[in-house]
Every structure is written in C-alpha cells, then in structure tokens.
Write a protein that holds these residues in place. Structure first.
Motif, short mmCIF file in Angstrom:
data_model
loop_
_atom_site.label_atom_id
_atom_site.label_comp_id
_atom_site.label_asym_id
_atom_site.label_seq_id
_atom_site.Cartn_x
_atom_site.Cartn_y
_atom_site.Cartn_z
N THR A 21 0.82 -1.22 0.00
CA THR A 21 0.00 0.00 0.00
C THR A 21 0.85 1.27 0.00
N THR A 22 2.03 1.19 0.61
CA THR A 22 2.92 2.36 0.60
C THR A 22 3.38 2.64 -0.83
N GLU A 23 3.70 1.57 -1.58
CA GLU A 23 4.12 1.74 -2.97
C GLU A 23 2.97 2.27 -3.82
N VAL A 24 1.76 1.78 -3.59
CA VAL A 24 0.61 2.26 -4.35
C VAL A 24 0.42 3.75 -4.11
N ALA A 25 0.47 4.16 -2.85
CA ALA A 25 0.31 5.57 -2.52
C ALA A 25 1.42 6.41 -3.15
N ALA A 26 2.65 5.87 -3.14
CA ALA A 26 3.78 6.60 -3.72
C ALA A 26 3.61 6.77 -5.22
N ALA A 27 3.16 5.72 -5.91
CA ALA A 27 2.95 5.79 -7.36
C ALA A 27 1.86 6.80 -7.70
N MET A 28 0.77 6.80 -6.93
CA MET A 28 -0.30 7.75 -7.16
C MET A 28 0.18 9.18 -6.90
N SER A 29 1.02 9.33 -5.89
CA SER A 29 1.58 10.65 -5.59
C SER A 29 2.48 11.13 -6.73
N ARG A 30 3.30 10.22 -7.28
CA ARG A 30 4.15 10.60 -8.41
C ARG A 30 3.32 11.00 -9.63
N ALA A 79 -9.72 5.92 -5.89
CA ALA A 79 -10.41 7.16 -6.25
C ALA A 79 -10.02 8.28 -5.29
N GLU A 80 -9.93 7.94 -4.00
CA GLU A 80 -9.53 8.95 -3.02
C GLU A 80 -8.10 9.40 -3.22
N MET A 81 -7.27 8.52 -3.79
CA MET A 81 -5.88 8.86 -4.07
C MET A 81 -5.72 9.67 -5.36
N GLY A 82 -6.80 9.80 -6.13
CA GLY A 82 -6.73 10.61 -7.34
C GLY A 82 -6.95 9.89 -8.63
N ALA A 83 -7.28 8.58 -8.60
CA ALA A 83 -7.53 7.85 -9.84
C ALA A 83 -8.71 8.47 -10.58
N HIS A 110 -8.20 -9.94 -14.55
CA HIS A 110 -7.93 -11.17 -13.82
C HIS A 110 -9.10 -12.14 -13.73
N PRO A 111 -10.36 -11.72 -13.52
CA PRO A 111 -11.44 -12.71 -13.35
C PRO A 111 -11.71 -13.56 -14.60
N HIS A 112 -11.23 -13.16 -15.78
CA HIS A 112 -11.41 -13.91 -17.03
C HIS A 112 -12.84 -13.87 -17.56
N VAL A 113 -13.72 -13.16 -16.89
CA VAL A 113 -15.08 -12.95 -17.37
C VAL A 113 -15.40 -11.46 -17.22
N VAL A 114 -16.43 -11.03 -17.92
CA VAL A 114 -16.87 -9.65 -17.80
C VAL A 114 -17.56 -9.45 -16.46
N GLN A 115 -17.15 -8.43 -15.74
CA GLN A 115 -17.83 -8.05 -14.50
C GLN A 115 -18.58 -6.74 -14.70
N ASP A 116 -19.32 -6.35 -13.67
CA ASP A 116 -20.11 -5.12 -13.71
C ASP A 116 -19.21 -3.90 -13.61
N MET A 117 -19.81 -2.73 -13.78
CA MET A 117 -19.08 -1.48 -13.60
C MET A 117 -19.92 -0.57 -12.72
N GLU A 118 -19.26 0.41 -12.15
CA GLU A 118 -19.97 1.41 -11.36
C GLU A 118 -19.22 2.73 -11.42
N ILE A 119 -19.86 3.78 -10.98
CA ILE A 119 -19.23 5.09 -10.89
C ILE A 119 -19.11 5.46 -9.42
N ILE A 120 -17.90 5.68 -8.97
CA ILE A 120 -17.65 6.07 -7.59
C ILE A 120 -17.55 7.59 -7.52
N VAL A 121 -18.36 8.20 -6.70
CA VAL A 121 -18.33 9.65 -6.52
C VAL A 121 -17.39 9.96 -5.36
N CYS A 122 -16.39 10.75 -5.65
CA CYS A 122 -15.35 11.03 -4.66
C CYS A 122 -14.91 12.48 -4.78
N GLY A 123 -15.15 13.26 -3.76
CA GLY A 123 -14.74 14.66 -3.78
C GLY A 123 -15.31 15.45 -4.94
#
Length: 233
Positions: A116-125, A160-164, A171-184
């Motif tokens: 998680t530290t690396e994920v946060a660092a990549a998003m920060s970069r 999303a909170e990190m800025g995505a 990975h699941p190899h099948v189609v999954q659902d989608m959604e819209i996340i409202v953030c800030g």
C-alpha cells in the motif's frame, strides 16, 4: 495489453506456469499495442529469472511497460508510466493482488496491491507529474465471478480517493459489472473486469470481452474532464 505470461525461454509451457515464445510479444506489439502491463499473477511463473528475462526482452524491443521493474530505479521510473497522447498527459498505474510463485523482493520488483505504501507513492508521483488523467489498471478480483467483490470495491474507493480518474480491472477472465464512484465531487468510472481479449479457456463467459471507451476532453481554458460513460454528444 495485459501480458499474462513470462518469456522464460525454452522449454515453452502453458497452464499453470506460462512461458511464451519471445515472438509472441513481438507479434502483439506489431498489432498496434503501445503499452504492456506486467503486474499479474503469472509474471513470476518462471521465477524471478524468468521475469527479468521478460522485462529485458521488452526493453530490447523498445516497448513501453509498467507494473514491474528490473531494479528499484527502473521500478520507480515506470510506475506510473507517463504517456502523452494527442496533447493529453496520461499516467498509467498497474499492480497485481499477488503472484502464483512466491514473491522475491530482490529482482525484479513486481507492483503488488498489498504494498500500500508503494501504491500511494505511485499515485503521488502521478499527481506530481501533473497528469491530466490517472488510469489505474489493477489485476484483482475472483476468477469466473461476474460481480465484483467487496475487496475490489474497497480498493477502487481507495484509489479514487488517491486521485484515480479511471479504473479498469483484469484477472477474473469474465466480464464483470461497472460502477461510478463519486469522490470529492468527481465521478470515477470503474470497470471491474473486461474479460478475456484472447483466450482458449472453456469455462462459461471466458470467450467474451468488453472494450472500455473513455472520452476525455480538454476545454479552451485548459481544464480536462472525463465524460460520463453514458453521455450525449
């Protein structure tokens, strides 16, 4: 393209430990693929040496890749991968929930969700690079399940909170659902899994796939906005 195999050299092998011919990567690039995604559960199928051989070949090809790195410096420089397309500055972040072969932190480095530290660092970069759009492509979820898991949703919310700006899963190899996340005040589209683009799998749903179309506009004042998935021109 999610390159879910290693170029481990001969003898070539299929499931469950993949080692594809080098020519396969050359062929995929020749089809017009611009970026290879390397963070997935099969990248270490032929041990760290197979992963390093894979990245070395990609480097010789001159193709852009992200999700891993030959060493610490290469890892940081490619995660996120910064790409300019039609005047837009894109940042691509790719990580995996884990690997099938025990992870070796020495060489090469694989971008994992648990770091998680690396994920946060990549998003920060990505934010520090003034990216117009941050695209996160996680390798996650439960195989063959058509609905996303609670863990996927929690991770998507964190991203999303990190800025995505856009999240497109694999990975699941099948189609999954989608959604819209409202953030800030932002609406972040999340495509949990697009299914298999190329596959000879026989399980139900594994021969289907989606293509996520993301429309991005730059206004005259310089502002950049991602249009909602369902919009009128």
């Amino acid at each position: 393209a999610n390159m879910e195999f290693a170029l481990g050299g001969t003898p070539f092998s299929g499931y469950p430990c993949f080692s594809a011919p080098d020519s396969y990567a050359d062929y995929v690039e020749g089809l017009g693929v611009d970026v290879f995604l390397t963070a997935n559960n099969h990248i270490l199928d032929k041990a760290p040496s197979g992963a390093s051989r894979t990245l070395d070949h990609y480097g010789k090809m001159g193709v852009r890749y992200t999700g891993s790195g030959l060493d610490s410096l290469d890892f940081v420089s490619r995660n996120p991968l910064l790409v300019r397309v039609k005047g837009l500055h894109l940042a691509i972040v790719n990580f995996t929930y884990g690997t099938n072969v025990e992870y070796d932190t020495s060489y090469p480095r694989i971008f994992r969700q648990t770091d998680t530290t690396e994920v946060a660092a990549a998003m920060s970069r990505a934010r520090d690079a003034d990216a117009d759009v941050i695209i996160v492509i996680p390798h996650w979820g439960i195989e063959y399940r058509h609905v996303h898991s609670a863990e996927q949703h929690e991770t998507a919310r964190m991203l999303a909170e990190m800025g995505a700006d856009v999240i497109i899963g694999a990975h699941p190899h099948v189609v999954q659902d989608m959604e819209i996340i409202v953030c800030g005040g932002r609406e972040v589209p999340v495509y949990y899994s697009l299914g298999n683009a190329v596959s000879n799998m026989s399980a139900p749903g594994t021969q289907l796939e989606l293509l996520a179309r993301v429309d991005v506009v730059r206004y005259k004042n310089g502002d950049v906005k991602i249009l909602p998935p369902e919009h009128e021109w």
